[in-house]
Design a protein around this motif. Structure first.
Motif, short mmCIF file in Angstrom:
data_model
loop_
_atom_site.label_atom_id
_atom_site.label_comp_id
_atom_site.label_asym_id
_atom_site.label_seq_id
_atom_site.Cartn_x
_atom_site.Cartn_y
_atom_site.Cartn_z
N UNK A 35 42.32 39.07 29.95
CA UNK A 35 41.68 39.75 28.83
C UNK A 35 42.01 41.24 28.94
N UNK A 36 43.05 41.65 28.23
CA UNK A 36 43.54 43.01 28.37
C UNK A 36 42.52 44.04 27.90
N UNK A 37 41.77 43.71 26.87
CA UNK A 37 40.76 44.64 26.37
C UNK A 37 39.68 44.91 27.40
N UNK A 38 39.22 43.85 28.06
CA UNK A 38 38.17 44.02 29.07
C UNK A 38 38.73 44.74 30.30
N UNK A 39 39.99 44.46 30.65
CA UNK A 39 40.62 45.16 31.76
C UNK A 39 40.68 46.66 31.47
N UNK A 40 41.09 46.99 30.24
CA UNK A 40 41.18 48.40 29.86
C UNK A 40 39.81 49.07 29.92
N UNK A 41 38.76 48.37 29.50
CA UNK A 41 37.41 48.91 29.55
C UNK A 41 36.97 49.17 30.99
N UNK A 42 37.25 48.22 31.87
CA UNK A 42 36.86 48.38 33.27
C UNK A 42 37.62 49.53 33.93
N UNK A 43 38.90 49.64 33.61
CA UNK A 43 39.70 50.75 34.16
C UNK A 43 39.19 52.08 33.63
N UNK A 44 38.89 52.14 32.33
CA UNK A 44 38.39 53.38 31.73
C UNK A 44 37.06 53.79 32.36
N UNK A 45 36.17 52.81 32.58
CA UNK A 45 34.88 53.10 33.21
C UNK A 45 35.09 53.63 34.63
N UNK A 46 36.01 53.00 35.35
CA UNK A 46 36.31 53.42 36.72
C UNK A 46 36.90 54.83 36.74
N UNK A 47 37.79 55.14 35.78
CA UNK A 47 38.48 56.42 35.79
C UNK A 47 37.60 57.57 35.33
N UNK A 48 36.44 57.29 34.79
CA UNK A 48 35.56 58.36 34.35
C UNK A 48 35.17 59.28 35.51
N UNK A 49 35.05 58.72 36.70
CA UNK A 49 34.68 59.54 37.86
C UNK A 49 35.78 60.52 38.25
N UNK A 50 37.00 60.30 37.74
CA UNK A 50 38.11 61.19 38.05
C UNK A 50 38.48 62.09 36.87
N UNK A 51 37.65 62.10 35.85
CA UNK A 51 37.93 62.88 34.65
C UNK A 51 38.13 64.36 35.01
N UNK A 52 39.22 64.93 34.49
CA UNK A 52 39.49 66.34 34.73
C UNK A 52 40.14 66.64 36.06
N UNK A 53 40.45 65.61 36.85
CA UNK A 53 41.09 65.83 38.14
C UNK A 53 42.49 65.21 38.13
N UNK A 54 43.46 65.92 38.69
CA UNK A 54 44.81 65.34 38.75
C UNK A 54 44.96 64.53 40.04
N UNK A 55 46.07 63.83 40.15
CA UNK A 55 46.26 62.92 41.28
C UNK A 55 46.19 63.67 42.61
N UNK A 56 46.61 64.91 42.62
CA UNK A 56 46.59 65.69 43.85
C UNK A 56 45.20 66.05 44.31
N UNK A 57 44.18 65.76 43.51
CA UNK A 57 42.80 66.04 43.89
C UNK A 57 42.01 64.77 44.19
N UNK A 58 42.69 63.64 44.21
CA UNK A 58 42.02 62.35 44.36
C UNK A 58 42.43 61.70 45.67
N UNK A 59 41.45 61.20 46.41
CA UNK A 59 41.74 60.43 47.62
C UNK A 59 42.35 59.09 47.22
N UNK A 60 43.47 58.75 47.85
CA UNK A 60 44.21 57.56 47.45
C UNK A 60 43.57 56.27 47.95
N UNK A 61 43.08 56.24 49.19
CA UNK A 61 42.55 55.00 49.76
C UNK A 61 41.39 54.43 48.95
#
Length: 381
Positions: free
Chosen positions: A299-325
């Motif tokens: 279900x691509x729509x639900x996957x996109x929703x879950x990813x978007x919800x997860x990525x909200x915590x990283x809003x405004x931060x680039x990859x260099x500011x995010x812990x990878x693990x």
């Protein structure tokens, strides 16, 4: 004990094959819940030493003479002892200091029997347990078996070491030890001895912050080069395999476990990193599906929703500011929820990335692997 803790004890009692399987599974939150991942991460590959007479017998059988004849000096007390083999200090007749790895007697037969059991279990489970349809368990076990069998062959490890040496021949910060083929067989490996401190020793972690940050960046840059440039990576970069030499170089050892990243997988990983750097849920979802080898509809729509919800915590931060693990762990958890399979070989790559970031943070709490992996012009992509 809780069930995850009982699993750890059972794997330790079952021996080297199952310890290594547990270590691999500890990097697969797409397969196991968090409490199991945490428990399995405690597994250590330690073993009692092999009897001195047995070591000397193996060396004489493999090299044609007593170690006292083959080498100028040979120290019976091992430097380290693990489930597959143990390492001894020695000196060649020209004065070169080397380490001689000797494979444990009987370990090949034990591992082969264990792997046959695992592969049979995986086959039966896949045929009879519908819940496993989304996890491609047979492929996971098959990849694990191939990796472990390669680790049993010291000739293969020697070839891996030479391949890494070629790849890093112009890298001044990384030292790959030389292999001495005249005293190397499938059961015995002789390599140049690396002198230095383990990268997690207090003598290293008490260095000035600038020195520790340089070491972390050197190791992380080497890891990125292995993945995105060479397509060939060291799959077990735990602190015991990285030594800081007096010159400041990082000496890398133990090349039995190595992985490959083909061009298509490198491209897909690049797309995923680029999507993360732009904090774009649509691109992230497409990149994850591009990596997937799933056999069922998603279900691509639900996957996109879950990813978007997860990525909200990283809003405004680039990859260099995010812990990878933590990022990898959460994404793999989302994939498990959506029954999305990743290529079976990605487990070793995940393990390598998580270990590399953990090493960097151990040296410098402010270190961020994302800064090294960040897909910018002139970067790894």
């Amino acid at each position: 004990m809780a069930t995850p803790d009982r699993l750890v004890v059972a794997l330790e009692e079952l021996g080297p094959t199952f310890i290594k399987l547990g270590q691999l599974l500890s990097t697969r939150p797409d397969i196991l819940p968090r409490q199991y991942i945490t428990a399995l991460a405690r597994l250590q590959d330690d073993a009692p030493p092999v009897a001195t007479d047995d070591v000397r017998t193996i060396l004489e059988q493999e090299l044609g003479a007593s170690p006292d004849v083959v080498f100028s000096t040979f120290v019976d007390t091992p430097l380290a002892s693990a489930s597959i083999g143990q390492a001894h200090a020695a000196t060649l007749h020209d004065g070169t200091s080397v380490v001689v790895k000797v494979r444990r007697p009987g370990v090949v037969a034990q591992v082969q029997e264990d792997l046959e059991i695992l592969q049979n279990l995986a086959h039966q489970a896949s045929r009879n347990w519908a819940a496993l349809d989304d996890y491609n368990v047979e492929a996971v076990v098959s990849t694990f078996a191939a990796t472990l069998r390669a680790e049993l062959d010291y000739l293969a490890e020697g070839r891996n070491a030479e391949r890494f040496a070629r790849n890093f021949s112009h890298a001044t910060g990384i030292h790959i030890p030389k292999i001495y083929w005249s005293t190397t067989t499938s059961r015995v490996l002789t390599m140049e001895r690396i002198y230095g401190q383990r990268i997690d020793d207090k003598q290293v972690t008490n260095l000035p912050l600038a020195d520790r940050d340089r070491l972390a960046t050197t190791a992380a840059t080497a890891a990125a080069k292995m993945i995105f440039e060479d397509g060939f990576f060291h799959a077990d970069p735990h602190p015991g395999n990285l030594f800081v030499e007096a010159t400041g170089r990082i000496g890398l050892i133990d090349f039995g476990m190595a992985g490959e990243v083909d061009e298509q997988l490198r491209k897909q990983l690049g797309k995923l990193l680029l999507a993360f750097s732009r904090n774009d849920p649509d691109r992230i979802s497409r990149a994850l599906l591009g990596l997937s080898v799933n056999r069922t509809a998603t279900d691509r729509g639900r996957l996109r929703q879950d990813v978007a919800r997860f990525m909200q915590q990283y809003q405004g931060r680039n990859l260099g500011e995010i812990r990878i693990a933590p990022l990898i762990t959460e994404i793999l958890t989302i994939l498990r929820t959506h029954h999305i399979q990743l290529p079976s070989g990605i487990a070793m790559l995940t393990k390598m990335v998580i270990m590399t970031e953990g090493m960097g943070v151990g040296l410098n709490p402010g270190f961020n692997l994302g800064e090294v992996l960040n897909p910018t012009p002139g970067g790894w992509l």
